[in-house]
Design a protein around this motif. Structure first.
Motif, PDB file in Angstrom:
ATOM      1  N   LEU A   1     -49.891 -26.984 -39.728  1.00  0.00           N
ATOM      2  CA  LEU A   1     -49.851 -27.124 -38.398  1.00  0.00           C
ATOM      3  C   LEU A   1     -50.325 -28.321 -37.553  1.00  0.00           C
ATOM      4  N   ASN A   2     -50.297 -29.577 -38.466  1.00  0.00           N
ATOM      5  CA  ASN A   2     -50.743 -30.714 -38.026  1.00  0.00           C
ATOM      6  C   ASN A   2     -49.871 -31.843 -38.557  1.00  0.00           C
ATOM      7  N   ASP A   3     -49.204 -32.175 -37.513  1.00  0.00           N
ATOM      8  CA  ASP A   3     -48.385 -33.700 -37.632  1.00  0.00           C
ATOM      9  C   ASP A   3     -48.943 -34.797 -37.967  1.00  0.00           C
ATOM     10  N   ASN A   4     -50.331 -35.056 -38.005  1.00  0.00           N
ATOM     11  CA  ASN A   4     -51.098 -36.311 -38.168  1.00  0.00           C
ATOM     12  C   ASN A   4     -52.287 -36.031 -39.015  1.00  0.00           C
ATOM     13  N   PRO A   5     -51.843 -35.930 -40.408  1.00  0.00           N
ATOM     14  CA  PRO A   5     -53.203 -35.704 -41.501  1.00  0.00           C
ATOM     15  C   PRO A   5     -53.934 -37.025 -41.346  1.00  0.00           C
ATOM     16  N   THR A   6     -55.315 -36.915 -41.282  1.00  0.00           N
ATOM     17  CA  THR A   6     -56.314 -38.013 -41.132  1.00  0.00           C
ATOM     18  C   THR A   6     -57.328 -37.841 -42.033  1.00  0.00           C
TER      19      THR A   6
ATOM     20  N   LEU B   1     -57.302 -27.793 -52.300  1.00  0.00           N
ATOM     21  CA  LEU B   1     -56.045 -27.225 -52.527  1.00  0.00           C
ATOM     22  C   LEU B   1     -55.901 -25.999 -51.869  1.00  0.00           C
ATOM     23  N   SER B   2     -56.747 -25.218 -51.658  1.00  0.00           N
ATOM     24  CA  SER B   2     -56.572 -23.715 -51.134  1.00  0.00           C
ATOM     25  C   SER B   2     -55.734 -23.417 -50.193  1.00  0.00           C
ATOM     26  N   LYS B   3     -55.761 -24.243 -49.032  1.00  0.00           N
ATOM     27  CA  LYS B   3     -55.078 -24.040 -47.800  1.00  0.00           C
ATOM     28  C   LYS B   3     -53.713 -24.624 -47.927  1.00  0.00           C
ATOM     29  N   THR B   4     -53.563 -25.926 -48.243  1.00  0.00           N
ATOM     30  CA  THR B   4     -52.410 -26.753 -48.365  1.00  0.00           C
ATOM     31  C   THR B   4     -51.450 -26.217 -49.255  1.00  0.00           C
TER      32      THR B   4
ATOM     33  N   SER C   1     -46.136 -32.531 -54.761  1.00  0.00           N
ATOM     34  CA  SER C   1     -45.178 -31.792 -53.769  1.00  0.00           C
ATOM     35  C   SER C   1     -44.498 -32.619 -52.973  1.00  0.00           C
ATOM     36  N   SER C   2     -43.321 -32.227 -52.842  1.00  0.00           N
ATOM     37  CA  SER C   2     -42.271 -33.152 -51.545  1.00  0.00           C
ATOM     38  C   SER C   2     -42.684 -32.530 -50.248  1.00  0.00           C
ATOM     39  N   GLN C   3     -42.315 -33.366 -49.334  1.00  0.00           N
ATOM     40  CA  GLN C   3     -42.356 -33.046 -47.753  1.00  0.00           C
ATOM     41  C   GLN C   3     -41.718 -31.890 -47.736  1.00  0.00           C
ATOM     42  N   GLU C   4     -40.587 -31.442 -48.368  1.00  0.00           N
ATOM     43  CA  GLU C   4     -40.067 -29.860 -48.018  1.00  0.00           C
ATOM     44  C   GLU C   4     -41.243 -28.933 -48.108  1.00  0.00           C
ATOM     45  N   TRP C   5     -41.993 -29.209 -49.008  1.00  0.00           N
ATOM     46  CA  TRP C   5     -42.869 -28.109 -49.384  1.00  0.00           C
ATOM     47  C   TRP C   5     -43.962 -27.844 -47.971  1.00  0.00           C
ATOM     48  N   PHE C   6     -44.399 -28.980 -47.336  1.00  0.00           N
ATOM     49  CA  PHE C   6     -45.143 -28.953 -46.190  1.00  0.00           C
ATOM     50  C   PHE C   6     -44.439 -28.568 -44.891  1.00  0.00           C
ATOM     51  N   ASP C   7     -43.101 -28.946 -44.875  1.00  0.00           N
ATOM     52  CA  ASP C   7     -42.160 -28.598 -43.812  1.00  0.00           C
ATOM     53  C   ASP C   7     -42.023 -27.055 -43.909  1.00  0.00           C
TER      54      ASP C   7
ATOM     55  N   LEU D   1     -43.738 -24.859 -45.170  1.00  0.00           N
ATOM     56  CA  LEU D   1     -44.960 -23.903 -45.142  1.00  0.00           C
ATOM     57  C   LEU D   1     -45.432 -23.920 -43.712  1.00  0.00           C
ATOM     58  N   ASN D   2     -45.137 -24.884 -42.864  1.00  0.00           N
ATOM     59  CA  ASN D   2     -45.481 -25.116 -41.660  1.00  0.00           C
ATOM     60  C   ASN D   2     -44.550 -24.120 -40.641  1.00  0.00           C
ATOM     61  N   LYS D   3     -43.407 -24.009 -41.100  1.00  0.00           N
ATOM     62  CA  LYS D   3     -42.307 -23.409 -40.440  1.00  0.00           C
ATOM     63  C   LYS D   3     -42.864 -21.765 -40.366  1.00  0.00           C
ATOM     64  N   VAL D   4     -43.494 -21.238 -41.558  1.00  0.00           N
ATOM     65  CA  VAL D   4     -43.923 -19.696 -41.669  1.00  0.00           C
ATOM     66  C   VAL D   4     -45.109 -19.967 -40.731  1.00  0.00           C
ATOM     67  N   TYR D   5     -46.078 -20.928 -40.955  1.00  0.00           N
ATOM     68  CA  TYR D   5     -47.300 -20.693 -39.609  1.00  0.00           C
ATOM     69  C   TYR D   5     -46.987 -20.826 -38.395  1.00  0.00           C
ATOM     70  N   THR D   6     -45.901 -21.462 -37.933  1.00  0.00           N
ATOM     71  CA  THR D   6     -45.433 -21.798 -36.614  1.00  0.00           C
ATOM     72  C   THR D   6     -45.003 -20.430 -36.124  1.00  0.00           C
ATOM     73  N   THR D   7     -44.443 -19.739 -36.756  1.00  0.00           N
ATOM     74  CA  THR D   7     -43.823 -18.398 -36.415  1.00  0.00           C
ATOM     75  C   THR D   7     -44.739 -17.418 -36.296  1.00  0.00           C
ATOM     76  N   ARG D   8     -45.669 -17.608 -37.205  1.00  0.00           N
ATOM     77  CA  ARG D   8     -46.918 -16.458 -37.341  1.00  0.00           C
ATOM     78  C   ARG D   8     -47.992 -16.993 -35.846  1.00  0.00           C
ATOM     79  N   ARG D   9     -48.064 -18.193 -35.676  1.00  0.00           N
ATOM     80  CA  ARG D   9     -48.967 -18.612 -34.406  1.00  0.00           C
ATOM     81  C   ARG D   9     -48.330 -18.168 -33.290  1.00  0.00           C
ATOM     82  N   GLU D  10     -46.928 -18.452 -33.078  1.00  0.00           N
ATOM     83  CA  GLU D  10     -46.324 -17.749 -31.847  1.00  0.00           C
ATOM     84  C   GLU D  10     -46.577 -16.267 -31.666  1.00  0.00           C
ATOM     85  N   LEU D  11     -46.412 -15.748 -32.634  1.00  0.00           N
ATOM     86  CA  LEU D  11     -46.770 -14.090 -32.598  1.00  0.00           C
ATOM     87  C   LEU D  11     -48.216 -13.811 -32.257  1.00  0.00           C
TER      88      LEU D  11
END
Length: 381
Positions: free
Chosen positions: A212-217, A235-238, A284-290, A292-302
């Motif tokens: 859920l972070n658009d700017n990894p630093t 690698l645990s969370k990502t 992993s490609s960017q698709e993996w990160f995208d 993953l964050n779709k799932v977490y975005t829905t969960r966070r909204e709930l």
């Protein structure tokens, strides 16, 4: 009974170890517990990761001891990952050391650099392991305040007014756990300058960059950072690989040589198949990160609906796989609040107090819970 070492008197059993025993006991009694306490990803790793470890187990030498420094191919994959995702250049031969989990890295680093009586700057609130490990090696924790009004970032000017002559290490973690706060490039620059002025080794614990972070630093992206800073990652969370125990530390060659002295006396190398899986994950490609964050975005909204239902408030801009929520005004105790919910509604939530005194008045929800379970929790209220 054999007398235990004095160092055990300085620490307590990890909160989650104790509390989850209590939760499991309730479940054994037939209680329909929903565990929103711990950040153990419930999703699967990338399919390529599973295939990589399956294929690797038949490779020649797969079941022998492995290099303490990991496969060269793994260090190369970490270097490419850091270059592409963070803009950080690191020499895979000398500036990258794979670890069997970043939590173990906290111990390796502390044993490598801390003598008895050395002081360690630890965030309040922050990851409890920083304190426990510092005490186990005989160092003295010195807590610095993080508060919501200051964006959960230390007041370095005030901190520098204190006597820092005995301080050897400083732990930071951005994105911050448990609050989900992030640090800007300017804030990282201030941290690096602070460490340089005071001859302190700065360690950024950075496992939540991509959730859920658009700017990894990375703190290592700052000019001069490698002179005074290390960075832990995982690698645990990502990649949903918590049980695999794959982490890494990056920094300059001399600091990593010191950590390696400890590591070589504490393990015998990471299993070959796990390293092969880690390599696949890092590619992993960017698709993996995208996805993953779709799932977490829905969960966070709930989850934010549940936060509101409990009368709490939360910063919707925070990142990572937790929701850090402020309790309603007048609630005297975070621990009593979560225990009431545990025993009345069969839902386990983490009290902010386990992360330090500045966690009083807050609770933490994990997003490692299915949408169905979050909805069920909502329905219970």
């Amino acid at each position: 009974m054999i007398q235990t070492a004095d160092r055990l008197e300085t620490v307590q059993e990890y909160y989650f170890s104790k509390k989850l025993r209590e939760v499991r006991g309730l479940m054994a009694e037939g209680k329909p517990i929903i565990n929103m306490g711990i950040g153990s990803p419930d999703l699967a790793p990338p399919e390529a990761v599973i295939k990589a470890i399956q294929n690797a187990v038949t490779d020649a030498g797969a079941h022998q001891y492995q290099s303490y420094q990991g496969l060269p191919e793994l260090r190369e994959a970490i270097a490419k990952f850091y270059s592409s995702k963070y803009g950080v250049k690191a020499d895979p031969a000398s500036e990258i050391l794979p670890l069997m989990g970043s939590k173990e890295g906290i111990m390796h680093i502390s044993m490598a650099f801390l003598n008895e009586g050395d002081e360690v700057l630890i965030p309040n609130p922050g990851y409890p392991t920083y304190t426990a490990v510092s005490k186990l090696v005989g160092a003295v924790p010195q807590y610095y305040d993080l508060v919501e009004d200051k964006g959960w970032f230390p007041n370095l000017e005030e901190l520098e007014k204190e006597d820092l002559s005995k301080v050897k290490l400083m732990w930071v973690s951005y994105p911050h756990m448990p609050t989900g706060a992030t640090a800007t490039k300017m804030q990282f620059e201030k941290l690096i300058a602070f460490a340089q002025r005071n001859n302190i080794l700065l360690i950024n614990d950075n496992p939540y960059s991509f959730v859920l972070n658009d700017n990894p630093t990375s703190i290592l992206s700052i000019d001069g950072a490698k002179e005074v800073a290390l960075e832990l990652n995982s690698l645990s969370k990502t990649f949903n690989m918590a049980g695999w125990r794959v982490g890494m530390v990056l920094g300059n060659e001399e600091n990593l040589k010191s950590i390696l002295k400890v590591k070589t006396n504490m393990d015998s190398g990471m299993f070959y198949g796990i390293q092969k899986g880690a390599i696949a994950a890092l590619r992993s490609s960017q698709e993996w990160f995208d996805n993953l964050n779709k799932v977490y975005t829905t969960r966070r909204e709930l989850m934010l609906q549940l936060v509101k239902k409990l009368g709490c408030t939360s910063d919707s801009t925070s990142v990572g796989m937790f929701v850090w929520a402020k309790l309603p005004y007048g609630v005297p105790s975070a621990e009593k609040f979560i225990d009431d919910i545990l025993y009345d509604q069969d839902i386990f939530i983490t009290p902010g107090t386990i992360f330090g005194s500045n966690g009083e008045g807050y609770i933490r929800f994990s997003l490692c819970v299915t949408e169905e379970k979050i909805q069920e929790a909502l329905d219970r209220f």
